[in-house]
Design a protein around this motif. Structure first.
Motif, PDB file in Angstrom:
ATOM      1  N   UNK A   1      35.234  41.227  46.744  1.00 58.19           N
ATOM      2  CA  UNK A   1      36.072  40.610  45.597  1.00 58.19           C
ATOM      3  C   UNK A   1      36.413  40.448  44.406  1.00 58.19           C
ATOM      4  N   UNK A   2      35.614  40.937  44.319  1.00 58.82           N
ATOM      5  CA  UNK A   2      35.945  41.212  42.303  1.00 58.82           C
ATOM      6  C   UNK A   2      35.573  42.491  42.549  1.00 58.82           C
ATOM      7  N   UNK A   3      35.523  43.682  43.589  1.00 59.89           N
ATOM      8  CA  UNK A   3      35.962  45.350  43.051  1.00 59.89           C
ATOM      9  C   UNK A   3      37.704  44.904  43.676  1.00 59.89           C
TER      10      UNK A   3
ATOM     11  N   UNK B   1      39.486  36.244  34.837  1.00 65.20           N
ATOM     12  CA  UNK B   1      39.777  35.397  36.285  1.00 65.20           C
ATOM     13  C   UNK B   1      39.601  35.292  36.426  1.00 65.20           C
ATOM     14  N   UNK B   2      38.698  36.284  37.845  1.00 62.72           N
ATOM     15  CA  UNK B   2      38.049  36.137  38.240  1.00 62.72           C
ATOM     16  C   UNK B   2      36.904  34.819  38.789  1.00 62.72           C
ATOM     17  N   UNK B   3      36.127  34.982  37.372  1.00 62.46           N
ATOM     18  CA  UNK B   3      35.424  33.430  37.800  1.00 62.46           C
ATOM     19  C   UNK B   3      35.643  32.780  37.536  1.00 62.46           C
ATOM     20  N   UNK B   4      36.754  32.102  37.016  1.00 62.49           N
ATOM     21  CA  UNK B   4      37.418  31.420  36.477  1.00 62.49           C
ATOM     22  C   UNK B   4      38.032  30.732  37.937  1.00 62.49           C
ATOM     23  N   UNK B   5      38.620  31.806  39.110  1.00 62.98           N
ATOM     24  CA  UNK B   5      39.185  31.457  40.405  1.00 62.98           C
ATOM     25  C   UNK B   5      38.333  31.023  41.426  1.00 62.98           C
TER      26      UNK B   5
ATOM     27  N   UNK C   1      42.552  45.120  40.391  1.00 61.91           N
ATOM     28  CA  UNK C   1      44.406  44.562  40.587  1.00 61.91           C
ATOM     29  C   UNK C   1      44.584  44.795  39.398  1.00 61.91           C
ATOM     30  N   UNK C   2      44.157  45.523  38.195  1.00 61.09           N
ATOM     31  CA  UNK C   2      44.394  44.824  37.558  1.00 61.09           C
ATOM     32  C   UNK C   2      43.674  43.503  36.512  1.00 61.09           C
ATOM     33  N   UNK C   3      43.065  42.186  37.326  1.00 63.61           N
ATOM     34  CA  UNK C   3      43.077  41.492  36.692  1.00 63.61           C
ATOM     35  C   UNK C   3      41.503  41.514  35.587  1.00 63.61           C
ATOM     36  N   UNK C   4      41.919  40.692  34.435  1.00 65.42           N
ATOM     37  CA  UNK C   4      40.542  40.817  34.240  1.00 65.42           C
ATOM     38  C   UNK C   4      39.355  39.687  34.562  1.00 65.42           C
TER      39      UNK C   4
END
Length: 339
Positions: free
Chosen positions: A243-245, A256-260, A250-253
């Motif tokens: 999911x991190x990859x 953003x992934x951690x806060x999700x 997708x160009x997300x920081x």
């Protein structure tokens, strides 16, 4: 041959990993350390012979131990062998398992007295239904007996219906959870009342510790994602890396992934956003994982300490219900006599 062997329990695994870490730190090779540790486990000679055989064939320690340890333990040893310091990771595993054994023993001690009371109450309830209740029913007239029989029949139907409904709901929820993606299930587990906070804290420790090991080896975020893809796709670390990859592609920081996700420690954003070197970030994350682990232990201890009062409350409610089941029919009978 592995199927007939007895696996090491958590207590013996704790001794095994702590002893292995001490011997590795003293300069022993893995094979020498295993030969010495066998002294403590003569009854498990088949297991250690099998592990030594796997090592002689060129397999890694994690692969040799895999049939006898949990998936999370295997992942942690595999990461340490490939990209971290094996002795440190094994020492941490031994410490974790030792605390787990201590908490299990504490839980058993706390549950012993309430469970004995529950067993005694169960025997007493059976005795009341078998011997006392029929004697009380003899004081009722035929009409009351018929009414009581219809009431008991109705209560039985209602109780059976409730059990069926609850079982159907449980199966439906289990089926619904099974179809959910792994990360979505982790989110749900972390939001369960009472135990969700403990599970969330465990996820924070598990991710922070393994992330620190991978950073310590000099891997960047992309390389970490690629490495985690080697794990079993049903594991938390594999899905985490996948999911991190995907988010990075997708160009997300990263923030953003951690806060999700709530099961990912939000402190990752702080550590990774400070601009420090990978070695510094790794050291900070390792220290954070130790603090998180200590907090996890305190949360588990508080949860264990709450179990006994709750059980005593359940016992008190059962006792009150028993008294009411005896006194209410007697009160009704006396009321009928005075009328």
């Amino acid at each position: 041959m592995k199927d007939r062997k007895k696996h090491l329990n958590a207590r013996k695994q704790a001794i095994f990993f702590q002893s292995l870490a001490d011997l590795l730190n003293a300069g022993f090779s893995i094979r020498q350390a295993l030969a010495d540790i066998l002294i403590f486990f003569p009854e498990h000679k088949l297991i250690f012979d099998d592990i030594q055989h796997e090592l002689l064939e060129g397999k890694m320690l994690s692969s040799a131990l895999k049939p006898y340890i949990s998936e999370s333990t295997f992942n942690q040893i595999y990461i340490a062998e490939k990209h971290g310091k094996l002795s440190d990771s094994v020492k941490q595993l031994g410490r974790t398992l030792e605390r787990k054994v201590q908490q299990t023993d504490k839980l058993k001690a706390i549950l012993l007295y309430p469970m004995m009371l529950l067993v005694m109450l169960g025997v007493l309830m059976i005795a009341i239904q078998v011997w006392l209740k029929p004697e009380l029913d003899k004081f009722q007239d035929l009409q009351n007996l018929n009414t009581s029989a219809w009431q008991n029949y109705l209560y039985l139907l209602l109780g059976g219906g409730m059990v069926i409904i609850l079982c159907a709901c449980f199966l439906k929820v289990a089926h619904w959870l099974a179809k959910k993606p792994l990360l979505a299930r982790q989110e749900l587990y972390c939001r369960i009342p009472f135990v969700g906070a403990v599970y969330r804290q465990y996820c924070h420790y598990y991710i922070a510790f393994n992330f620190a090991l991978l950073l310590k080896s000099g891997l960047d975020i992309r390389e970490i994602c690629k490495f985690l893809a080697e794990f079993d796709e049903t594991s938390l670390l594999a899905q985490f890396g996948k999911e991190l990859n995907k988010n990075l592609s997708d160009g997300n920081e990263l923030n953003y992934f951690v806060s999700k996700y709530v099961f990912i420690p939000q402190e990752l954003n702080l550590f990774l956003g400070k601009g420090n070197t990978i070695a510094e970030i790794s050291s900070e994350l390792m220290f954070f994982s130790e603090l998180t682990y200590d907090k996890l232990i305190r949360q588990i201890d508080r949860l264990i300490n709450c179990i006994q009062p709750l059980l005593f409350l359940v016992i008190a409610l059962i006792i009150v219900s028993m008294y009411l089941s005896i006194l209410l029919p007697m009160y009704n009978n006396l009321g009928g006599i005075y009328k």
